[in-house]
Design an enzyme around this catalytic site. Sequence first.
Site, PDB file in Angstrom:
ATOM      1  N   HIS A 198     -17.366 -32.714  21.524  1.00  0.00           N
ATOM      2  CA  HIS A 198     -16.216 -33.631  21.475  1.00  0.00           C
ATOM      3  C   HIS A 198     -16.693 -35.083  21.540  1.00  0.00           C
ATOM      4  O   HIS A 198     -16.188 -35.948  20.828  1.00  0.00           O
ATOM      5  CB  HIS A 198     -15.272 -33.391  22.668  1.00  0.00           C
ATOM      6  CG  HIS A 198     -14.607 -32.047  22.700  1.00  0.00           C
ATOM      7  ND1 HIS A 198     -14.734 -31.178  23.753  1.00  0.00           N
ATOM      8  CD2 HIS A 198     -13.795 -31.425  21.803  1.00  0.00           C
ATOM      9  CE1 HIS A 198     -14.026 -30.088  23.509  1.00  0.00           C
ATOM     10  NE2 HIS A 198     -13.455 -30.199  22.331  1.00  0.00           N
ATOM     11  N   LYS A 208      -2.687 -22.084  25.532  1.00  0.00           N
ATOM     12  CA  LYS A 208      -3.861 -21.702  26.322  1.00  0.00           C
ATOM     13  C   LYS A 208      -3.552 -21.766  27.818  1.00  0.00           C
ATOM     14  O   LYS A 208      -2.689 -22.542  28.241  1.00  0.00           O
ATOM     15  CB  LYS A 208      -5.005 -22.670  26.005  1.00  0.00           C
ATOM     16  CG  LYS A 208      -5.486 -22.561  24.580  1.00  0.00           C
ATOM     17  CD  LYS A 208      -6.615 -23.524  24.296  1.00  0.00           C
ATOM     18  CE  LYS A 208      -7.166 -23.305  22.906  1.00  0.00           C
ATOM     19  NZ  LYS A 208      -8.191 -24.285  22.546  1.00  0.00           N
ATOM     20  N   ARG A 255     -16.278 -27.911  12.849  1.00  0.00           N
ATOM     21  CA  ARG A 255     -17.624 -27.459  13.191  1.00  0.00           C
ATOM     22  C   ARG A 255     -18.184 -26.484  12.179  1.00  0.00           C
ATOM     23  O   ARG A 255     -19.343 -26.516  11.842  1.00  0.00           O
ATOM     24  CB  ARG A 255     -17.617 -26.790  14.573  1.00  0.00           C
ATOM     25  CG  ARG A 255     -17.386 -27.762  15.701  1.00  0.00           C
ATOM     26  CD  ARG A 255     -16.913 -27.055  16.926  1.00  0.00           C
ATOM     27  NE  ARG A 255     -15.650 -26.382  16.658  1.00  0.00           N
ATOM     28  CZ  ARG A 255     -15.099 -25.495  17.443  1.00  0.00           C
ATOM     29  NH1 ARG A 255     -15.698 -25.142  18.553  1.00  0.00           N
ATOM     30  NH2 ARG A 255     -13.936 -24.951  17.131  1.00  0.00           N
ATOM     31  N   SER A 258     -15.276 -24.820  24.327  1.00  0.00           N
ATOM     32  CA  SER A 258     -15.040 -24.938  25.765  1.00  0.00           C
ATOM     33  C   SER A 258     -15.008 -23.578  26.461  1.00  0.00           C
ATOM     34  O   SER A 258     -15.358 -23.470  27.641  1.00  0.00           O
ATOM     35  CB  SER A 258     -13.738 -25.693  26.006  1.00  0.00           C
ATOM     36  OG  SER A 258     -13.821 -26.965  25.430  1.00  0.00           O
TER      37      SER A 258
HETATM   38  N1  COA Z   1     -17.246 -29.699  19.846  1.00  0.00           N
HETATM   39  C1  COA Z   1     -17.153 -28.628  20.629  1.00  0.00           C
HETATM   40  N2  COA Z   1     -16.047 -27.871  20.701  1.00  0.00           N
HETATM   41  C2  COA Z   1     -15.010 -28.239  19.944  1.00  0.00           C
HETATM   42  C3  COA Z   1     -15.049 -29.339  19.092  1.00  0.00           C
HETATM   43  C4  COA Z   1     -16.239 -30.090  19.061  1.00  0.00           C
HETATM   44  N3  COA Z   1     -16.373 -31.153  18.287  1.00  0.00           N
HETATM   45  N4  COA Z   1     -13.879 -29.436  18.457  1.00  0.00           N
HETATM   46  C5  COA Z   1     -13.131 -28.412  18.887  1.00  0.00           C
HETATM   47  N5  COA Z   1     -13.817 -27.697  19.782  1.00  0.00           N
HETATM   48  C6  COA Z   1     -13.400 -26.459  20.450  1.00  0.00           C
HETATM   49  C7  COA Z   1     -12.657 -26.724  21.695  1.00  0.00           C
HETATM   50  O1  COA Z   1     -13.526 -26.794  22.789  1.00  0.00           O
HETATM   51  C8  COA Z   1     -11.740 -25.530  21.752  1.00  0.00           C
HETATM   52  O2  COA Z   1     -12.425 -24.444  22.310  1.00  0.00           O
HETATM   53  P1  COA Z   1     -11.669 -23.295  23.113  1.00  0.00           P
HETATM   54  O3  COA Z   1     -10.691 -22.683  22.164  1.00  0.00           O
HETATM   55  O4  COA Z   1     -12.764 -22.410  23.511  1.00  0.00           O
HETATM   56  O5  COA Z   1     -10.986 -23.944  24.277  1.00  0.00           O
HETATM   57  C9  COA Z   1     -11.451 -25.230  20.287  1.00  0.00           C
HETATM   58  O6  COA Z   1     -12.518 -25.779  19.579  1.00  0.00           O
HETATM   59  C10 COA Z   1     -10.232 -25.843  19.702  1.00  0.00           C
HETATM   60  O7  COA Z   1      -9.646 -26.631  20.633  1.00  0.00           O
HETATM   61  P2  COA Z   1      -9.148 -28.108  20.542  1.00  0.00           P
HETATM   62  O8  COA Z   1      -9.937 -28.943  19.587  1.00  0.00           O
HETATM   63  O9  COA Z   1      -9.032 -28.612  21.912  1.00  0.00           O
HETATM   64  O10 COA Z   1      -7.808 -27.934  19.856  1.00  0.00           O
HETATM   65  P3  COA Z   1      -6.656 -27.041  20.297  1.00  0.00           P
HETATM   66  O11 COA Z   1      -6.537 -26.086  19.184  1.00  0.00           O
HETATM   67  O12 COA Z   1      -6.778 -26.490  21.650  1.00  0.00           O
HETATM   68  O13 COA Z   1      -5.518 -28.125  20.330  1.00  0.00           O
HETATM   69  C11 COA Z   1      -3.649 -29.398  19.566  1.00  0.00           C
HETATM   70  C12 COA Z   1      -4.652 -28.278  19.316  1.00  0.00           C
HETATM   71  C13 COA Z   1      -3.460 -29.729  20.999  1.00  0.00           C
HETATM   72  C14 COA Z   1      -4.141 -30.620  18.845  1.00  0.00           C
HETATM   73  C15 COA Z   1      -2.339 -28.897  18.928  1.00  0.00           C
HETATM   74  O14 COA Z   1      -1.990 -27.679  19.525  1.00  0.00           O
HETATM   75  C16 COA Z   1      -1.204 -29.870  19.079  1.00  0.00           C
HETATM   76  O15 COA Z   1      -1.169 -30.875  18.412  1.00  0.00           O
HETATM   77  N6  COA Z   1      -0.240 -29.558  19.988  1.00  0.00           N
HETATM   78  C17 COA Z   1       0.903 -30.394  20.220  1.00  0.00           C
HETATM   79  C18 COA Z   1       2.179 -29.775  19.649  1.00  0.00           C
HETATM   80  C19 COA Z   1       2.294 -30.049  18.190  1.00  0.00           C
HETATM   81  O16 COA Z   1       2.407 -31.151  17.717  1.00  0.00           O
HETATM   82  N7  COA Z   1       2.275 -28.940  17.429  1.00  0.00           N
HETATM   83  C20 COA Z   1       2.309 -28.995  16.006  1.00  0.00           C
HETATM   84  C21 COA Z   1       0.929 -29.190  15.474  1.00  0.00           C
HETATM   85  S1  COA Z   1       0.801 -28.658  13.825  1.00  0.00           S
END
Ligand code: COA
Length: 163
Positions: free
Chosen positions: A17, A41, A90, A128
């Site tokens: 990140h 989550k 990624r 994560s």
């Molecule tokens: N390096 C390491 N890990 C990474 C990474 C990076 N550069 N980029 C993503 N990841 C990992 C994260 O650690 C996470 O791992 P995990 O699943 O083991 O916890 C995974 O990839 C994806 O997580 P993250 O990037 O945190 O995204 P998310 O999918 O959890 O979050 C939101 C998505 C919060 C952006 C999305 O749900 C959202 O916008 N919610 C708000 C409601 C909304 O507007 N909804 C409509 C959206 S279309």
Amino acid sequence: MKVAIYPGTFDPITYGHIDVIERAREIFDKVIVTVARNTTKRPFFSVDERVRMIKDVLRTYKKVEVSSFNGLLVDFARSKKATAIIRGLRAVSDFEYEFQMALTNRKLDNSITTVFLMPHEKYTYLNSTLVREIALFGGDLSDFVPPIVQKYLAKKVKRLRKK
Ligand code: COA
């Protein structure tokens, strides 16, 4: 002033990140790293803990703000006058989910563009969930998260063990 939002669960923030944040800083005048409150989550750290942890990690970073948000991402982005959403790509496996989210967000607000940045290839396998698992079993996390995050994880694991 070009403002970008970098949303995520950040449970916890990793070097992957941070790599994305560093790249985004090169392109935008301000990057708002924001922890989503409403995800499906079941997080390890509370939202407030994650915000505090990210602030600690990014303490010396200029042009970076840390916050949390509730509700739709595009609404939050608009309230911050952001014109871009940053997401890290990624591997190919990220693509379908990210594509769906980017297109949905564009449908919700056409004025906000999703920008994909690729972290360094040494972080392509990282997420994560793996970090939390290694922490729970007492493994070495030094290649995955900064020392501050290792401390937060150690404290959390210790507290969980006491329960
Ligand atoms: N390096 C390491 N890990 C990474 C990474 C990076 N550069 N980029 C993503 N990841 C990992 C994260 O650690 C996470 O791992 P995990 O699943 O083991 O916890 C995974 O990839 C994806 O997580 P993250 O990037 O945190 O995204 P998310 O999918 O959890 O979050 C939101 C998505 C919060 C952006 C999305 O749900 C959202 O916008 N919610 C708000 C409601 C909304 O507007 N909804 C409509 C959206 S279309």
